[in-house]
Scaffold this motif. Structure first.
Motif, PDB file in Angstrom:
ATOM      1  N   ASN A 330       0.995  -1.136  -0.112  1.00  0.00           N
ATOM      2  CA  ASN A 330       0.080   0.211  -0.120  1.00  0.00           C
ATOM      3  C   ASN A 330       1.016   1.305  -0.116  1.00  0.00           C
ATOM      4  O   ASN A 330       0.720   2.248   0.347  1.00  0.00           O
ATOM      5  CB  ASN A 330      -0.859  -0.068   1.044  1.00  0.00           C
ATOM      6  CG  ASN A 330      -0.450   0.171   2.362  1.00  0.00           C
ATOM      7  OD1 ASN A 330       0.873  -0.160   2.597  1.00  0.00           O
ATOM      8  ND2 ASN A 330      -1.211   0.257   3.558  1.00  0.00           N
ATOM      9  N   SER A 331       2.255   1.107  -0.562  1.00  0.00           N
ATOM     10  CA  SER A 331       2.967   2.278  -0.743  1.00  0.00           C
ATOM     11  C   SER A 331       2.534   3.639  -1.187  1.00  0.00           C
ATOM     12  O   SER A 331       2.811   4.743  -1.017  1.00  0.00           O
ATOM     13  CB  SER A 331       4.505   1.836  -0.875  1.00  0.00           C
ATOM     14  OG  SER A 331       4.376   1.610  -2.320  1.00  0.00           O
ATOM     15  N   ALA A 332       1.867   3.242  -2.278  1.00  0.00           N
ATOM     16  CA  ALA A 332       1.366   4.501  -3.208  1.00  0.00           C
ATOM     17  C   ALA A 332       0.229   5.160  -2.547  1.00  0.00           C
ATOM     18  O   ALA A 332       0.053   6.181  -2.669  1.00  0.00           O
ATOM     19  CB  ALA A 332       1.071   3.782  -4.645  1.00  0.00           C
ATOM     20  N   TYR A 333      -0.844   4.228  -1.899  1.00  0.00           N
ATOM     21  CA  TYR A 333      -1.702   4.836  -1.091  1.00  0.00           C
ATOM     22  C   TYR A 333      -1.294   5.646  -0.160  1.00  0.00           C
ATOM     23  O   TYR A 333      -1.781   6.764   0.289  1.00  0.00           O
ATOM     24  CB  TYR A 333      -2.451   3.579  -0.648  1.00  0.00           C
ATOM     25  CG  TYR A 333      -3.561   4.020   0.539  1.00  0.00           C
ATOM     26  CD1 TYR A 333      -4.953   4.384   0.037  1.00  0.00           C
ATOM     27  CD2 TYR A 333      -3.513   3.458   1.543  1.00  0.00           C
ATOM     28  CE1 TYR A 333      -5.757   4.765   0.905  1.00  0.00           C
ATOM     29  CE2 TYR A 333      -4.541   3.608   2.736  1.00  0.00           C
ATOM     30  CZ  TYR A 333      -5.687   4.066   2.166  1.00  0.00           C
ATOM     31  OH  TYR A 333      -6.527   4.503   3.124  1.00  0.00           O
ATOM     32  N   LEU A 334      -0.273   5.083   0.731  1.00  0.00           N
ATOM     33  CA  LEU A 334       0.319   5.981   1.778  1.00  0.00           C
ATOM     34  C   LEU A 334       0.800   6.834   1.353  1.00  0.00           C
ATOM     35  O   LEU A 334       1.030   8.313   1.931  1.00  0.00           O
ATOM     36  CB  LEU A 334       1.186   5.064   2.732  1.00  0.00           C
ATOM     37  CG  LEU A 334       0.578   3.844   3.427  1.00  0.00           C
ATOM     38  CD1 LEU A 334       1.725   3.011   4.049  1.00  0.00           C
ATOM     39  CD2 LEU A 334      -0.511   4.334   4.586  1.00  0.00           C
ATOM     40  N   GLY A 335       1.808   6.762   0.135  1.00  0.00           N
ATOM     41  CA  GLY A 335       2.415   8.035  -0.435  1.00  0.00           C
ATOM     42  C   GLY A 335       1.455   9.239  -0.765  1.00  0.00           C
ATOM     43  O   GLY A 335       1.860  10.293  -0.400  1.00  0.00           O
ATOM     44  N   ILE A 336       0.400   8.973  -1.498  1.00  0.00           N
ATOM     45  CA  ILE A 336      -0.212  10.222  -1.752  1.00  0.00           C
ATOM     46  C   ILE A 336      -1.103  10.694  -0.479  1.00  0.00           C
ATOM     47  O   ILE A 336      -1.055  11.942  -0.501  1.00  0.00           O
ATOM     48  CB  ILE A 336      -1.505   9.828  -3.022  1.00  0.00           C
ATOM     49  CG1 ILE A 336      -2.126  11.223  -3.502  1.00  0.00           C
ATOM     50  CG2 ILE A 336      -2.255   8.537  -2.468  1.00  0.00           C
ATOM     51  CD1 ILE A 336      -1.325  12.048  -4.064  1.00  0.00           C
ATOM     52  N   ASP A 337      -1.427   9.920   0.318  1.00  0.00           N
ATOM     53  CA  ASP A 337      -2.080  10.559   1.601  1.00  0.00           C
ATOM     54  C   ASP A 337      -1.066  11.411   2.258  1.00  0.00           C
ATOM     55  O   ASP A 337      -1.447  12.431   2.793  1.00  0.00           O
ATOM     56  CB  ASP A 337      -2.516   9.442   2.562  1.00  0.00           C
ATOM     57  CG  ASP A 337      -3.823   8.923   1.796  1.00  0.00           C
ATOM     58  OD1 ASP A 337      -4.524   9.415   0.898  1.00  0.00           O
ATOM     59  OD2 ASP A 337      -4.599   8.021   2.704  1.00  0.00           O
ATOM     60  N   ALA A 338       0.122  11.010   2.369  1.00  0.00           N
ATOM     61  CA  ALA A 338       1.334  11.699   3.021  1.00  0.00           C
ATOM     62  C   ALA A 338       1.577  12.990   2.149  1.00  0.00           C
ATOM     63  O   ALA A 338       1.798  14.249   2.966  1.00  0.00           O
ATOM     64  CB  ALA A 338       2.583  10.706   3.101  1.00  0.00           C
ATOM     65  N   ALA A 339       1.436  13.081   0.947  1.00  0.00           N
ATOM     66  CA  ALA A 339       1.850  14.162   0.165  1.00  0.00           C
ATOM     67  C   ALA A 339       0.654  15.103   0.301  1.00  0.00           C
ATOM     68  O   ALA A 339       0.753  16.323   0.418  1.00  0.00           O
ATOM     69  CB  ALA A 339       1.964  13.933  -1.288  1.00  0.00           C
ATOM     70  N   LEU A 340      -0.694  14.622   0.426  1.00  0.00           N
ATOM     71  CA  LEU A 340      -2.006  15.320   0.622  1.00  0.00           C
ATOM     72  C   LEU A 340      -1.736  16.125   1.947  1.00  0.00           C
ATOM     73  O   LEU A 340      -2.104  17.447   2.177  1.00  0.00           O
ATOM     74  CB  LEU A 340      -3.193  14.697   0.435  1.00  0.00           C
ATOM     75  CG  LEU A 340      -3.532  14.315  -1.163  1.00  0.00           C
ATOM     76  CD1 LEU A 340      -4.682  13.144  -0.972  1.00  0.00           C
ATOM     77  CD2 LEU A 340      -4.162  15.579  -1.901  1.00  0.00           C
ATOM     78  N   ALA A 341      -1.350  15.264   3.016  1.00  0.00           N
ATOM     79  CA  ALA A 341      -1.399  15.918   4.121  1.00  0.00           C
ATOM     80  C   ALA A 341      -0.282  17.050   4.217  1.00  0.00           C
ATOM     81  O   ALA A 341      -0.477  18.185   5.025  1.00  0.00           O
ATOM     82  CB  ALA A 341      -0.813  14.953   5.186  1.00  0.00           C
TER      83      ALA A 341
END
Length: 424
Positions: A330-341
């Motif tokens: 789920n690295s892409a999922y976590l990555g975009i959420d981290a970038a949005l945050a």
């Protein structure tokens, strides 16, 4: 005579049952209603939890015109006619009329587009109701102009309170001697749906002869003649089974995933609904550990559109088994959420000059694009340069996870960027 569910429809917030997180004392919608000013919003939740009722209560409380459209029967022409009536009937400085659209997720893009101007200019206050995730079904410009409030299936205490109110306040039921001996079956059948609960109660009372109606689990099951644990695509179990299906794929159990999919199929679920969840799972749960999963999930979705049902169950099952047996990330999922945050936290950081676009002479004079290094001109098609804003240099959003595919990707990043990609 009106059905029991309609007779028991609340007329004020004091009579409204459930959704205390929205309309309880001090809750956001309660404050908005009490202030007399509401903005456009969408109510998202399963059937029978009070979406339409809440919209009607708001209109009554604000004493404003209330227009209703159904996405099933209304077209663009109907939308425009209602908007024109709202515009011509509104007095200066009066509260905007409310336009309630049931099943707004079924509105086409053109129908939703026809609402935009009226909502934006305050000609109407839009209140939409949907059982589907509005981020998938409502166009982005319209969604950006609305708050989304999530309604929940009614809890056991809410359903019992509703039963008590029906037995003690309804003009018809008060005339019968109704004894609520057991409630397990009637609550299970209702699935957190107030309308279904009242429909079941009405059916049992009307189908029982004699002065005394004693409601027991056995009586409820006999009257309804179905398994109380059966899948119900419109009730709470609908969401539980979808959850079990997705979690079985995520947990690498193809047998359980196929079983829960079969439950949905036998329950009459829309195959496209299942296929859409499979596509989401491919990106969220399998991700970069096996990028082919998303391709196969999309192919299954397209196959269902092309060949229909029941044959479409075969490519869909193929995709489900493939996803369940694939390595997970789920690295892409976590990555975009981290970038949005980070964007929400640090705001609009300026783009570094070397990677800005310079389509005009003035921009070139101001240094746009100066110093940009074209990666293909360098060995390995890579050269180190700054791509993040100055305030975020060195920031990491994507972290490779331990699958064969992502180890290769991570090692390439380590080779390119060195220290920046060394995990602590």
């Amino acid at each position: 005579m009106e059905p029991l569910a309609e007779r028991m429809r609340p007329r004020s917030l004091d009579d409204y049952i459930g959704q205390r997180h929205l309309v309880g004392e001090g809750a956001i919608l309660r404050k908005m209603i009490d202030s007399g000013h509401i903005s456009s919003f969408i109510l998202w939740g399963p059937p029978g939890v009070g979406k339409t009722t809440l919209a009607q209560i708001i209109a009554h409380k604000l004493e404003t015109p209330f227009y209703t459209l159904s996405a099933v029967t209304s077209g663009v022409k109907d939308v425009r006619e209602v908007i024109e009536r709202a515009r011509s009937g509104r007095f200066f400085n009066s509260v905007s009329p409310i336009l309630f659209i049931d099943e707004i997720h079924r509105f086409s893009k053109s129908q939703q587009d026809s609402l935009l101007g009226a909502v934006e200019k305050g000609v109407v206050t839009l209140v939409g109701a949907t059982t589907e995730n509005p981020s998938f079904e409502v166009i982005r410009p319209l969604l950006s102009r609305c708050q989304v409030y999530v309604l929940k299936s009614l809890e056991k205490e809410d359903l019992l309170r509703l039963l008590h109110q029906a037995l003690t306040k309804d003009v018809e039921l008060k005339q019968r001697d109704i004894r609520l001996t057991e409630t397990g079956a009637i609550l299970r059948y209702s699935g957190g749906d107030a309308r279904k609960l009242l429909n079941i109660l009405e059916l049992i009372v009307e189908s029982t002869d004699g002065e005394v109606v004693e409601i027991t689990d056995a009586l409820v099951e006999a009257r309804l003649q179905q398994n109380p644990l059966a899948y119900d695509k419109d009730g709470e179990m609908h969401y539980d089974i979808i959850s079990a299906f997705i979690k079985s794929i995520r947990g690498s159990d193809p047998d359980a995933a196929l079983y829960w999919m079969a439950r949905m199929i036998e329950g009459g679920e829309d195959p496209r609904f299942i296929a859409r969840r499979v596509v989401i799972s491919a990106a969220e749960d399998i991700g970069l550990a096996n990028p082919n999963a998303l391709l196969l999930a999309n192919a299954a979705f397209e196959a269902i559109e092309k060949i229909g049902w029941p044959e479409g169950r075969i490519p869909l099952a193929e995709a489900v088994v493939y996803l369940a047996t694939s390595p997970k990330s789920n690295s892409a999922y976590l990555g975009i959420d981290a970038a949005l945050a980070e964007v929400r936290k640090s705001g609009n950081q300026p783009v570094p000059l070397p990677i800005r676009n310079a389509p005009t002479g003035l921009m070139a004079e101001l240094g746009y694009g100066d110093g940009y290094k074209y990666p293909h001109d360098y060995p390995g098609h890579f050269t180190e340069q700054q791509y993040l804003p100055d305030a975020l240099v060195g920031k990491r959003f994507w972290h490779g996870q331990h699958s064969v595919q992502e180890e290769k990707m991570y090692n390439r990043m380590l080779q390119c960027w060195g220290e920046r990609y060394k995990e602590n």
